[in-house]
Design an enzyme around this catalytic site. Structure first.
Site, PDB file in Angstrom:
ATOM      1  N   ALA A 201       0.830  -1.212   0.000  1.00  0.00           N
ATOM      2  CA  ALA A 201       0.000   0.000   0.000  1.00  0.00           C
ATOM      3  C   ALA A 201       0.861   1.258   0.000  1.00  0.00           C
ATOM      4  CB  ALA A 201      -0.937  -0.002   1.206  1.00  0.00           C
TER       5      ALA A 201
ATOM      6  N   GLY B  61      -0.480 -16.667  -0.597  1.00  0.00           N
ATOM      7  CA  GLY B  61      -1.527 -17.138  -1.492  1.00  0.00           C
ATOM      8  C   GLY B  61      -1.617 -16.421  -2.819  1.00  0.00           C
TER       9      GLY B  61
ATOM     10  N   GLU C 196      -9.223 -20.317  -3.010  1.00  0.00           N
ATOM     11  CA  GLU C 196      -8.955 -20.314  -1.578  1.00  0.00           C
ATOM     12  C   GLU C 196     -10.263 -20.257  -0.806  1.00  0.00           C
ATOM     13  OE1 GLU C 196      -4.537 -18.244  -1.447  1.00  0.00           O
ATOM     14  OE2 GLU C 196      -6.275 -17.018  -0.962  1.00  0.00           O
TER      15      GLU C 196
ATOM     16  N   HIS D  64      -5.166 -17.075  11.158  1.00  0.00           N
ATOM     17  CA  HIS D  64      -5.019 -18.006  10.044  1.00  0.00           C
ATOM     18  C   HIS D  64      -5.109 -19.413  10.597  1.00  0.00           C
ATOM     19  CE1 HIS D  64      -3.590 -20.011   6.479  1.00  0.00           C
ATOM     20  NE2 HIS D  64      -3.626 -18.869   5.825  1.00  0.00           N
TER      21      HIS D  64
ATOM     22  N   ARG E 206     -12.082 -18.327   6.851  1.00  0.00           N
ATOM     23  CA  ARG E 206     -11.035 -18.612   7.826  1.00  0.00           C
ATOM     24  C   ARG E 206     -11.541 -18.668   9.262  1.00  0.00           C
ATOM     25  NH1 ARG E 206      -6.204 -14.891   5.151  1.00  0.00           N
ATOM     26  NH2 ARG E 206      -5.603 -16.430   3.575  1.00  0.00           N
TER      27      ARG E 206
ATOM     28  N   HIS F 285      -3.147 -13.413  12.393  1.00  0.00           N
ATOM     29  CA  HIS F 285      -2.751 -13.232  11.001  1.00  0.00           C
ATOM     30  C   HIS F 285      -3.048 -11.843  10.457  1.00  0.00           C
ATOM     31  CE1 HIS F 285      -1.762 -14.254   6.917  1.00  0.00           C
ATOM     32  NE2 HIS F 285      -2.997 -14.167   6.494  1.00  0.00           N
TER      33      HIS F 285
ATOM     34  N   ARG G 106     -11.910 -11.101   6.913  1.00  0.00           N
ATOM     35  CA  ARG G 106     -11.355 -10.891   5.572  1.00  0.00           C
ATOM     36  C   ARG G 106     -11.454 -12.156   4.720  1.00  0.00           C
ATOM     37  NH1 ARG G 106      -6.139 -11.625   3.026  1.00  0.00           N
ATOM     38  NH2 ARG G 106      -5.374 -12.586   4.933  1.00  0.00           N
TER      39      ARG G 106
END
Length: 522
Positions: free
Chosen positions: A23, A56, A122, A232, A280, A339, A374
């Site tokens: 970012a 990922g 995923e 995670h 997750r 995570h 997320r």
């Protein structure tokens, strides 16, 4: 300049970027191309970022068999009712252009046999839309491409204060190997990453110490959704392991690996229709429940059926081999670890906060994309899209008066880092309850000390980090205590169901005494 410390160096810029990950560097490049003088301050070195460790890939709508609305639907479903749907759609729509810009910069993504960019699936995604690089080294490739763009970065520089005035941001106070300094600038972008170091076990690098959360709060910004820390589900377990632990990417399960407990039984059977590829939070809770039921410290990931595992996942293979595990013949021991922070400094989809001249992008920002949890691989997507927009938006501050005339005196709270990590790991992990959260808050109050931030003891980087971790821990615990329900990756064992009345964010600001409290969202 009136100050209680001596100034060793000064600089001027149109935009100060704090953080050298996806970012921050994307924003710095965009602003530079628009003619802004940009100074990027990075606390670590060129690869000491969370971006570097992202395995990922990048979630971006596939050209065939996929759509923006499908990606939006999957994101909103994972976000458990707290996503801003308009923000989700805006960021998802920007994905393809952001990846194209990254490719033009030199990033190389893996190709399939047809010569097109390869895609995997995923957890939480309804189709294969995850593009990747180096098998499982997507973040490293993104970081490489941005590092090689030739952007000026001052490494080893940590920001301890954002100075504001009646018209907003005026500059920052920082410390580097050159000593104590200030940068005069009308615009600052927070791109500092996450807060994983609040916990004893994390996938985050050592520098993920919630700096941006604290800087934003001290500057007068609002934060929200801090209680939603994504754990995670599959991090490589080793007995006695602490600190940053290697994650075993969800893409491994996307390619066919299965989660089994220590007795060989499936972990997620009957828990969710998508099984091991559930969101997750679902998988982490299932693993935590199975570990608790069996009295074990881990479960296993069985990846022995995946052909060409070492070629598809070279980074994971190396981590496993270093721990004495061969994924081709052995089960991989895994357990959940901290995570990703789903909340952060409240911004719009162009990175603007409620403080004029203060922007935030990436993991430190709460745009409304993630909600309560997320969706996998939406993080690099958000960093690219919002980073580019924030870099462009910073041009609106050109011509604003800047200049740090006086460094404000502030007494910050500090607690021993190991104590904070123990409290958070024990009482604010995958599953929480009121008694544990309240105990953590009480213990935190008992151990904190207050000292002037402008002292030699406070301004080494470790001092800045400890103050940030202490403030972030208090804000997170406050939000977790108030959210008397289970939603997304916030699970309260004493309130196992979601409550419709709490289907909104819990914003937090500092009051006049510098203490976190609730405040309405702007």
């Amino acid at each position: 300049m009136t100050t209680r410390v001596s100034i060793d160096w000064e600089a001027e810029a149109d935009l100060v970027v704090i953080g050298g990950g996806v970012a921050g560097l994307t924003a710095a490049r965009t602003a530079s191309l628009r003619g802004l003088r940009v100074l990027t301050l990075s606390k670590g070195g060129p690869t000491d970022t969370s971006t570097q460790y992202a395995q990922g890939g990048i979630a971006v709508v596939a050209p065939h068999g996929d759509s923006v609305e499908s990606h939006v639907h999957d994101t909103v479903e994972a976000g458990a009712g707290l996503c801003d749907v308009d923000a989700v759609r805006s960021i998802v729509e920007g994905g393809q252009a952001a990846v194209a810009a990254l490719t033009d910069l030199g990033a190389v993504f893996d190709l399939g046999r047809d010569g097109q960019i390869s895609r995997t699936r995923e957890g939480g995604h309804s189709t294969r839309r995850i593009i990747h690089a180096g098998g499982d080294a997507t973040g490293a490739e993104v970081q490489r491409a941005l590092n090689e763009a030739g952007l000026p970065v001052l490494f080893g520089a940590a920001v301890g204060e954002i100075v504001t005035g009646p018209n907003g941001v005026r500059g920052v106070v920082a410390v580097s190997e050159r000593g104590f300094g200030v940068v005069h600038a009308p615009a600052v972008l927070l791109a500092t990453g996450g807060l994983g170091q609040l916990y004893a076990l994390s996938t985050n690098p050592p520098g993920a110490t919630a700096d941006g959360i604290a800087l934003g709060l001290w500057a007068g910004a609002t934060v929200a959704d801090l209680e939603f820390v994504q754990f995670h589900p599959t991090v490589l377990y080793t007995p006695g392991g602490v600190g940053r632990r290697p994650l075993i990417s969800e893409a491994v399960r996307g390619e066919g690996a299965r989660l089994v407990d220590t007795e060989g039984n499936p972990v997620t059977a009957g828990v969710h229709p998508r099984g091991d590829l559930a969101p997750r939070d679902v998988v982490s809770r299932a693993i935590a429940a199975r570990m608790r039921a069996l009295g074990t410290e881990h479960v296993y990931l069985d990846a022995r059926s995946i052909e060409g595992f070492a070629q598809r996942f070279p980074t994971i293979t190396a981590s496993c081999l270093a721990a004495g595990i061969d994924p081709l013949t052995d089960l991989i021991p895994v357990a959940p670890a901290a995570h990703y922070q789903c909340g952060g400094v409240v911004t719009d989809t162009h990175g603007r906060t409620g403080v004029p001249g203060l922007y935030a992008a990436g993991e430190v920002a709460r745009t409304g994309l993630h909600g309560a949890n997320r969706l996998a691989s939406n993080s690099l997507l958000e960093g690219l899209v919002v980073g580019e927009r924030a870099g462009a938006a910073a041009a609106e501050r050109l011509g604003e008066r800047a200049g740090v005339r006086e460094i404000p005196a502030r007494a910050a709270q500090f607690a021993d880092r190991e104590v904070v990590q123990h409290l958070m790991t024990t009482h604010a992990s995958v599953v929480r309850d009121r008694a544990g959260i309240a105990e953590a808050l009480k213990r935190l109050d008992d151990v904190v000390t207050r000292r002037d931030t402008h002292t030699a003891a406070a301004y080494p980087i470790a001092g800045i980090e400890d103050a940030a971790l202490t403030l972030a821990a208090r804000a997170l615990l406050l939000a977790a205590l108030a959210r008397t329900e289970s939603r997304g990756c916030h699970t309260r064992s004493d309130h196992p169901d979601a409550v419709p009345e709490l289907r909104h964010s819990l914003p937090i600001r500092l009051n006049g005494d510098g203490v976190p409290e609730y405040a309405p969202l702007p």
